[in-house]
Structure formats: structure tokens, C-alpha cells
Design a protein around this motif. Structure first.
Motif, PDB file in Angstrom:
ATOM      1  N   THR A 153      65.339  45.498  56.487  1.00 34.42           N
ATOM      2  CA  THR A 153      65.930  46.571  55.732  1.00 34.42           C
ATOM      3  C   THR A 153      67.083  46.946  55.929  1.00 34.42           C
ATOM      4  N   THR A 154      67.860  47.829  55.314  1.00 41.55           N
ATOM      5  CA  THR A 154      69.207  48.376  55.335  1.00 41.55           C
ATOM      6  C   THR A 154      69.767  48.889  56.650  1.00 41.55           C
ATOM      7  N   THR A 155      69.043  49.532  57.325  1.00 47.69           N
ATOM      8  CA  THR A 155      69.085  50.204  58.761  1.00 47.69           C
ATOM      9  C   THR A 155      69.313  49.018  59.627  1.00 47.69           C
ATOM     10  N   GLY A 156      68.199  48.099  59.784  1.00 45.09           N
ATOM     11  CA  GLY A 156      68.331  47.168  60.571  1.00 45.09           C
ATOM     12  C   GLY A 156      69.457  46.109  60.494  1.00 45.09           C
ATOM     13  N   ALA A 293      61.850  66.030  52.826  1.00 44.87           N
ATOM     14  CA  ALA A 293      61.385  64.828  53.157  1.00 44.87           C
ATOM     15  C   ALA A 293      62.279  63.620  53.400  1.00 44.87           C
ATOM     16  N   ASN A 294      62.018  62.635  53.986  1.00 44.47           N
ATOM     17  CA  ASN A 294      63.024  61.604  54.432  1.00 44.47           C
ATOM     18  C   ASN A 294      62.375  60.291  53.924  1.00 44.47           C
ATOM     19  N   ALA A 295      63.017  59.414  53.162  1.00 42.40           N
ATOM     20  CA  ALA A 295      62.570  58.198  53.177  1.00 42.40           C
ATOM     21  C   ALA A 295      63.430  57.040  53.651  1.00 42.40           C
ATOM     22  N   GLY A 296      64.313  57.387  54.429  1.00 45.64           N
ATOM     23  CA  GLY A 296      65.023  56.485  55.078  1.00 45.64           C
ATOM     24  C   GLY A 296      64.279  55.966  56.455  1.00 45.64           C
ATOM     25  N   HIS A 297      64.799  54.908  57.140  1.00 44.99           N
ATOM     26  CA  HIS A 297      64.025  54.209  58.130  1.00 44.99           C
ATOM     27  C   HIS A 297      63.590  55.088  59.289  1.00 44.99           C
ATOM     28  N   PHE A 298      64.458  55.582  59.729  1.00 41.38           N
ATOM     29  CA  PHE A 298      64.411  56.373  61.140  1.00 41.38           C
ATOM     30  C   PHE A 298      64.367  57.928  60.717  1.00 41.38           C
ATOM     31  N   ASP A 299      63.507  58.758  61.871  1.00 39.64           N
ATOM     32  CA  ASP A 299      63.327  60.039  61.605  1.00 39.64           C
ATOM     33  C   ASP A 299      64.349  60.973  61.987  1.00 39.64           C
ATOM     34  N   ILE A 300      65.857  60.477  61.799  1.00 31.97           N
ATOM     35  CA  ILE A 300      67.101  61.298  62.309  1.00 31.97           C
ATOM     36  C   ILE A 300      67.664  61.951  61.189  1.00 31.97           C
ATOM     37  N   GLU A 301      67.197  61.482  59.961  1.00 31.01           N
ATOM     38  CA  GLU A 301      68.160  62.107  58.815  1.00 31.01           C
ATOM     39  C   GLU A 301      67.869  63.583  58.627  1.00 31.01           C
ATOM     40  N   GLU A 337      56.744  64.820  59.615  1.00 32.00           N
ATOM     41  CA  GLU A 337      57.638  64.892  60.907  1.00 32.00           C
ATOM     42  C   GLU A 337      58.815  64.321  60.443  1.00 32.00           C
ATOM     43  N   GLY A 338      59.122  64.345  59.226  1.00 29.01           N
ATOM     44  CA  GLY A 338      60.656  63.856  59.006  1.00 29.01           C
ATOM     45  C   GLY A 338      60.752  62.066  59.089  1.00 29.01           C
ATOM     46  N   ARG A 339      59.573  61.641  59.291  1.00 30.75           N
ATOM     47  CA  ARG A 339      59.493  60.028  59.302  1.00 30.75           C
ATOM     48  C   ARG A 339      59.118  59.684  57.561  1.00 30.75           C
ATOM     49  N   LEU A 340      59.472  58.420  57.521  1.00 28.05           N
ATOM     50  CA  LEU A 340      59.405  57.827  56.155  1.00 28.05           C
ATOM     51  C   LEU A 340      58.201  58.150  55.581  1.00 28.05           C
ATOM     52  N   VAL A 341      58.425  59.231  54.388  1.00 29.41           N
ATOM     53  CA  VAL A 341      57.333  59.897  53.559  1.00 29.41           C
ATOM     54  C   VAL A 341      56.513  58.854  52.932  1.00 29.41           C
ATOM     55  N   ASN A 342      57.239  57.882  52.234  1.00 35.33           N
ATOM     56  CA  ASN A 342      56.668  56.788  51.623  1.00 35.33           C
ATOM     57  C   ASN A 342      55.798  56.132  52.228  1.00 35.33           C
ATOM     58  N   LEU A 343      55.583  55.912  53.629  1.00 34.00           N
ATOM     59  CA  LEU A 343      54.643  55.015  54.172  1.00 34.00           C
ATOM     60  C   LEU A 343      53.707  56.103  54.993  1.00 34.00           C
ATOM     61  N   ALA A 344      54.204  57.073  55.552  1.00 32.05           N
ATOM     62  CA  ALA A 344      53.515  58.150  56.191  1.00 32.05           C
ATOM     63  C   ALA A 344      52.628  58.770  55.545  1.00 32.05           C
ATOM     64  N   ALA A 345      52.879  59.174  54.207  1.00 35.25           N
ATOM     65  CA  ALA A 345      52.044  60.130  53.398  1.00 35.25           C
ATOM     66  C   ALA A 345      51.464  59.420  52.249  1.00 35.25           C
ATOM     67  N   ALA A 346      51.980  58.124  52.011  1.00 35.76           N
ATOM     68  CA  ALA A 346      51.445  57.416  51.052  1.00 35.76           C
ATOM     69  C   ALA A 346      51.316  55.884  51.721  1.00 35.76           C
ATOM     70  N   GLU A 347      51.103  54.911  50.731  1.00 39.15           N
ATOM     71  CA  GLU A 347      50.983  53.454  51.224  1.00 39.15           C
ATOM     72  C   GLU A 347      52.244  52.538  51.202  1.00 39.15           C
ATOM     73  N   GLY A 348      53.363  53.275  51.364  1.00 45.81           N
ATOM     74  CA  GLY A 348      54.616  52.038  51.115  1.00 45.81           C
ATOM     75  C   GLY A 348      54.734  51.683  49.537  1.00 45.81           C
ATOM     76  N   HIS A 349      55.655  50.711  49.488  1.00 44.26           N
ATOM     77  CA  HIS A 349      56.003  50.268  48.326  1.00 44.26           C
ATOM     78  C   HIS A 349      54.796  49.615  47.608  1.00 44.26           C
TER      79      HIS A 349
END
Ligand code: ADE
Length: 420
Positions: A153-156, A293-301, A337-349
Motif C-alpha cells: 500500500t501507498t502508506t507502507g 469516514a476514513n479510507a486511508g490505511h491508518f486511523d490517524i486521518e 472508529e476512524g479505521r478504514l471504512v471500506n474494510l471495517a464496515a464492508a468487505e474491502g475491494h
């Protein structure tokens, strides 16, 4: 055979297996690679530790690496993205040691990372860098055993390039994110669809007519902005990069400062990779009912610490939705909780796009296994021939044919005399 691991409930394995197989139907490129790997065994004798989101798509990647002869173990790259049935199937059905339980605290999260590192990997496979950083801070004695790594991922990749620049990177790492067949598709179409999916699943709000603020106009931001526009939202983009801001403006989005956008937005989505993109100055002026909502890697945005400090009370009003009560009877809602909404509240890509990302992962492991002896302790792009091969395979599995240069055209591209 008893396979090691730590999952919520192995009784969920059958549900997980059906879901993994469902995803596999949408991953034809990975299937082809798996078939070849089974015959050729390019990863024989290689131990791989993977720290990825534990989803059905990741399960198919793990199956592919194992088919290639690797000894693989998996842990989660985020405490909230694990699909418990998938983790169960990985252990019970596919016999792949897996350490992942949705909702773990930080302590267990790092115990799981250490469990895969205890297997003394030769290749590290990261999504966000937590394996690499644990190895470089707490387990430096293992660095010499590692022939290479991959980063999804971009962040890494940003963190790895900083390590390379400071001369502290201990082994070569392939930046999967930089492959065209990764970031132009996974980041754009994957994040676009899955972020929208997470927001809709958790809130069920109508998007049409809403003002949606997208913070960041990289590939992920582009995907998100376009998908929300497609559902009838009025989309505002915020940026810090002038060229990207200009692109957003010429793509037809309203572009303004975060502070100005904060007054207008009904829904805010951060996709920047940076910290505190939404913070106290923004919360102070947001409308009652704003959804963040946050869709970036870490819950810091989203700066949740200051939102908590500003609020008189908090409560969960729906699954994945926390309400913060602010002065003046205003309420702000934060998803997952500000974590990646796409994986936490759905199933990711969706699987079809992860097919390309994970084809790059598989082929890059094969490349590391073959070439590690001649590599430096640097960040490497995915070799161009692998990137193009993934595109060719994907087109082929989609039944799409493209043109080839004629001899005359090839010759024209190599000469310089022919002009006006
Ligand atoms: N990152 C984003 N979506 C993903 C998925 N479906 N599986 C693994 N990693 C992901």
C-alpha cells in the motif's frame, strides 16, 4: 494435521470456504498463476510471513503462494478488517497458519505479528509496514535471514522510502503499490467502490443530493470522488498539492480549503495517508449530523482524540457508527472508529480488482526468490515485464483483444528523421 493459528471460531470454516471460493471465481489471473505455480514450484523452500487484511481475496493469495511451494503464515494488518469465517477457513480448510481475530486490542494484534515472525520468514509481505517495522525495531537479529519483502500500500511504501533514504532498510522490498496494474485499479476503482460500500452499509443514507467532501485527490481520492458523483452527490475535493487540486478542478469538482469545506459537507471521507486531516478547527464548524469516514490505511486521518475532548458524550447509535455530542446541540458521527471504512464496515475491494494486486504480489515473490542475491537493500518497483504480464492476463481473462504495432509502426518509433 493440526495447523497452528489463532482465529475466533474454526466452526466458521465452511462459511469461510464458500466465500473464498466465491471470490476466487472473480480472480482468474491469480488462478492461472496458481496453476503454473503448482507445476513449477517456484517458491519451494521459501518461508513467507504475510501481514495483510484477512479477507477472502487474501485467502486466495495465500493459497497461490502455498501452491507454489512456499511455507506461508498470515496475520492481520488491521485490528478491524479481519473476516472471521475467512480466517477459520484458512486454518481448518487450507491448512495455512493464520493469526487474526476481528476486533483484537493492540496487544493481541502485535502478538499475532510476532507469531508469524517466530516462523523465521525469508520473505515479508506487508500491507502498511507493520512486519517490516517490527523486524527493524524489535527483531533485528532476523534481518539477515530475510531475502526480501513486498509492500502492498501507498502508506507502507512512503515509510519504506523514508527508511531507504536514511540508510536503515535491512533488505530489498518490492513496492507492489507502484505497479500500474495495482494503483491505477485497486486504489481507484477498488477504494472508490468499497469506501462507498462501507459508508452505505453502515449508515444507509441516501447519497443523491448530499455534499460529500473528499480529502485527498490521489488515485484513491479520484475513485471515491467519481463514485460519489455517480450516485448524485455534489462533491468537494480538498488537497495540499497544487497540481492535483488543479486536476480535481478540471475534472469538474469544487475545490476549496479544508476549513471552508468543513462548513458545507454532509459526508467527509479522508484518503490522504496523512494525520489529522480533519481536526478541531474543522469539527468546530461542521454541520449538525456530519458523517466522517476514513479510507486511508491508518486511523490517524481524523483526530479522534480532539473530537473526544470536544464532545460532552459519545455513544454507538448503529453498528460501526459512533455519535459525538458537541456544544450547541450538534452531533457528529464517526464510522468504524476512524479505521478504514471500506474494510471495517464492508468487505474491502472487490475480488476482481484484488486479482491484479495479488497477481503482482505472487509474481514479485517469485522474482525475489530468483533474484534476491543480486539485489540491494532498497525499494524496488515491480519489474515492468511483470506489470505488463498482469495487464495482458487480465485482458485475456476478460476476453478483450488489443492491437499490435505493425512493422512499419515499430520502425517509425525507433527513427527520428521523418518529420513534417
Ligand atoms: N485492501 C483493500 N481491499 C482488500 C481486500 N479485499 N483484501 C485484501 N486487502 C485489501
Amino acid at each position: 494435521m493440526t495447523v497452528e493459528g489463532d482465529v475466533r471460531d474454526q466452526g466458521l470454516a465452511e462459511e469461510g470456504r464458500l466465500r473464498v471460493e466465491w471470490a476466487d471465481r472473480q480472480m482468474p489471473v491469480l488462478q492461472r498463476i496458481r496453476e503454473r505455480f503448482e507445476k513449477e514450484q517456484p517458491l519451494e523452500g521459501i518461508t513467507i510471513a504475510a501481514c495483510l487484511h484477512v479477507t477472502t481475496e487474501t485467502a486466495n493469495l495465500m493459497r497461490t503462494l502455498k501452491a507454489g511451494g512456499a511455507d506461508v503464515a498470515l496475520c492481520a494488518s488491521n485490528p478491524l478488517s479481519t473476516q472471521d469465517p475467512t480466517a477459520a477457513a484458512l486454518v481448518a480448510t487450507y491448512e495455512i497458519p493464520t493469526y487474526a481475530i476481528r476486533g483484537v486490542d493492540d496487544d493481541l494484534y502485535y502478538k499475532h505479528i510476532n507469531a508469524v515472525l517466530d516462523r523465521r520468514p525469508m520473505i515479508s509481505m506487508d500491507d502498511g509496514g507493520d512486519l517490516v517495522f517490527t523486524l527493524h525495531s524489535k527483531r533485528t537479529e532476523q534481518l539477515a535471514e530475510i531475502i526480501g519483502g513486498t509492500e502492498e500500500t501507498t502508506t507502507g511504501v512512503i515509510r519504506l522510502k523514508a527508511m531507504e533514504a536514511k540508510g536503515v532498510l535491512g533488505y530489498p522490498v518490492v513496492s507492489i503499490n507502484d505497479a500500474d496494474t495495482k494503483h491505477l485499479f485497486d486504489n481507484r476503482y477498488g477504494t472508490g467502490q468499497s469506501a462507498m460500500d462501507g459508508i452505505i452499509r453502515s449508515t444507509n443514507v441516501l447519497i443523491a443530493g448530499k455534499t460529500v467532501v473528499v480529502c485527498g485527490y490521489g488515485q484513491c481520492g479520484r475513485g471515491v470522488a467519481n463514485r460519489f458523483r455517480g450516485l448524485g452527490a455534489s462533491v468537494i475535493v480538498t488537497e495540499i498539492d497544487p497540481t492535483r487540486a488543479l486536476e480535481a478542478a478540471m475534472d469538474g469538482f469544487r475545490v476549496m480549503s479544508g476549513h471552508e469545506a468543513a462548513r458545507h459537507g454532509d459526508i467527509f471521507i479522508t484518503v490522504t495517508g496523512n494525520k489529522h486531516v480533519l481536526r478541531d478547527v474543522h469539527f468546530e464548524v461542521m454541520k449538525d449530523g456530519a458523517i466522517l469516514a476514513n479510507a486511508g490505511h491508518f486511523d490517524i486521518e481524523i483526530d479522534l482524540r480532539s473530537l473526544r475532548a470536544m464532545s460532552s458524550s459519545q455513544r454507538e447509535v448503529r453498528h460501526e457508527v459512533t455519535e459525538f455530542a458537541l456544544e450547541g446541540d450538534r452531533k457528529i458521527y464517526v464510522l468504524s472508529e476512524g479505521r478504514l471504512v471500506n474494510l471495517a464496515a464492508a468487505e474491502g475491494h472487490p475480488a476482481s480488482v484484488m486479482d491484479m494486486s495479488f497477481a503482482n504480489q505472487s509474481l514479485s515473490c517469485e522474482w525475489l526468490a530468483k533474484n534476491h542475491a543480486s539485489l540491494e537493500k532498497s525499494v524496488y518497483p515491480v519489474p515492468e515485464d511483470i506489470d505488463k504480464e498482469v495487464a495482458r492476463l487480465k485482458l485475456d481473462t476478460m476476453g478483450v483483444r488489443i492491437d499490435e504495432l505493425t512493422k512499419e509502426q515499430s520502425a517509425y518509433l525507433e527513427e527520428w528523421q521523418e518529420g513534417t
